[in-house]
Design a protein around this motif. Structure first.
Motif, PDB file in Angstrom:
ATOM      1  N   ASP A 139       0.885  -1.167   0.000  1.00 43.15           N
ATOM      2  CA  ASP A 139       0.000   0.000   0.000  1.00 43.15           C
ATOM      3  C   ASP A 139       0.921   1.215   0.000  1.00 43.15           C
ATOM      4  N   ASN A 141       0.547   4.232  -0.234  1.00 44.34           N
ATOM      5  CA  ASN A 141       0.156   5.374   0.604  1.00 44.34           C
ATOM      6  C   ASN A 141       0.827   5.321   1.968  1.00 44.34           C
ATOM      7  N   GLN A 142       1.237   4.133   2.364  1.00 47.06           N
ATOM      8  CA  GLN A 142       1.873   3.952   3.683  1.00 47.06           C
ATOM      9  C   GLN A 142       3.393   4.111   3.615  1.00 47.06           C
ATOM     10  N   THR A 171      -0.353  -5.107   2.383  1.00 46.47           N
ATOM     11  CA  THR A 171      -1.783  -5.270   2.598  1.00 46.47           C
ATOM     12  C   THR A 171      -2.285  -6.521   1.879  1.00 46.47           C
ATOM     13  N   GLN A 173      -5.179  -6.560   0.430  1.00 46.86           N
ATOM     14  CA  GLN A 173      -6.152  -6.097  -0.582  1.00 46.86           C
ATOM     15  C   GLN A 173      -5.565  -6.145  -1.993  1.00 46.86           C
ATOM     16  N   LEU A 179      -7.049   0.944  -4.663  1.00 51.16           N
ATOM     17  CA  LEU A 179      -5.704   0.873  -4.084  1.00 51.16           C
ATOM     18  C   LEU A 179      -4.639   0.867  -5.189  1.00 51.16           C
ATOM     19  N   GLY A 183      -1.979   3.751  -5.779  1.00 53.25           N
ATOM     20  CA  GLY A 183      -0.583   3.328  -5.767  1.00 53.25           C
ATOM     21  C   GLY A 183       0.178   3.910  -6.959  1.00 53.25           C
TER      22      GLY A 183
END
Ligand code: ATP
Ligand code: MG
Length: 201
Positions: A139, A141-142, A171, A173, A179, A183
């Protein structure tokens, strides 16, 4: 110096914008068409497919091995002389657990096989390996931009930082469309492109 391009653009800012827009549209298409499920996982051929898919409308060199030496900061990526051998070796590297996959990713980054667009294409390639082999993806975003770039710089010497950074961002997902699109935006943001949102193109 501006790269020769199929759009006949001669201004750097204009080229960067067009490149971002077109290749993000292609990234979206790669997912939505299902073509992403067809490519070979964890090989240079698979990476070249992604690179060609994203950049074929923009550059003649899309999907093709570079014919110049390149460097970033004070690191020189694989010399042309060794590039073919390096890519053949990477194809054979194992990818059965998280550590092996990141080690392979680090080697592919050192190879930097294309003239431009390595970072963005290789992160898609990485996520496909993680998805196929350990049923997880990053992920993005992390993953903070400065932390990521410094861990990648460091990775050519030691891979502990990039492993820790990406591990905490894993993740389950793996088929989440939103996502994936986000990404792509984060991956482009790492390289200085943030004009367009993939989802909206
Ligand atoms: N000094 C460095 N040493 C090792 N790897 C680096 C270094 N700087 C950047 N990288 C890695 O290379 C990636 C892209 O770098 P670079 O800008 O050279 O490639 P590129 O071909 O232009 O790709 P893109 O256009 O997607 O940025 C970064 O995202 C990072 O993973
Ligand atoms: Mg670049």
């Amino acid at each position: 110096m501006i790269l020769d391009n199929k759009l006949n653009i001669t201004h750097q800012i204009e080229l960067a914008k067009a490149e971002e827009k077109i290749s993000k549209q292609k990234a979206k298409q790669l997912f939505d068409s299902g073509d992403i499920a067809k490519l070979e996982i964890g090989t240079f051929a698979g990476l070249a497919f992604i690179h060609a898919y994203l950049f074929d409308d923009i550059y003649d060199f899309a999907g093709k091995i570079r014919d110049v030496n390149i460097a970033k900061g004070n690191f020189r990526f694989a010399p042309l002389m060794y590039l073919d051998a390096s890519l053949k070796h990477i194809d054979t590297m194992p990818q059965s657990n998280f550590d092996e996959i990141i080690e392979k990713y680090v080697e592919m980054n050192i190879a930097h096989p294309f003239r431009e667009g390595n970072g963005r294409a290789t992160r898609i390639w990485l996520d496909l390996i993680l998805k196929a082999e350990i049923k997880q993806v990053v992920d993005w975003n992390q993953v903070d931009k400065e932390d990521y770039l410094s861990a990648m710089q460091r990775s050519v010497v030691k891979d502990l930082e990039i492993k820790a950074l990406l591990k905490q961002a894993l993740t389950d997902q793996i088929d989440d469309r939103a996502l994936f699109m986000k990404g792509i935006d984060v991956s482009y943001y790492y390289e200085g492109y943030s004009e367009f949102k993939t989802e909206e193109l």
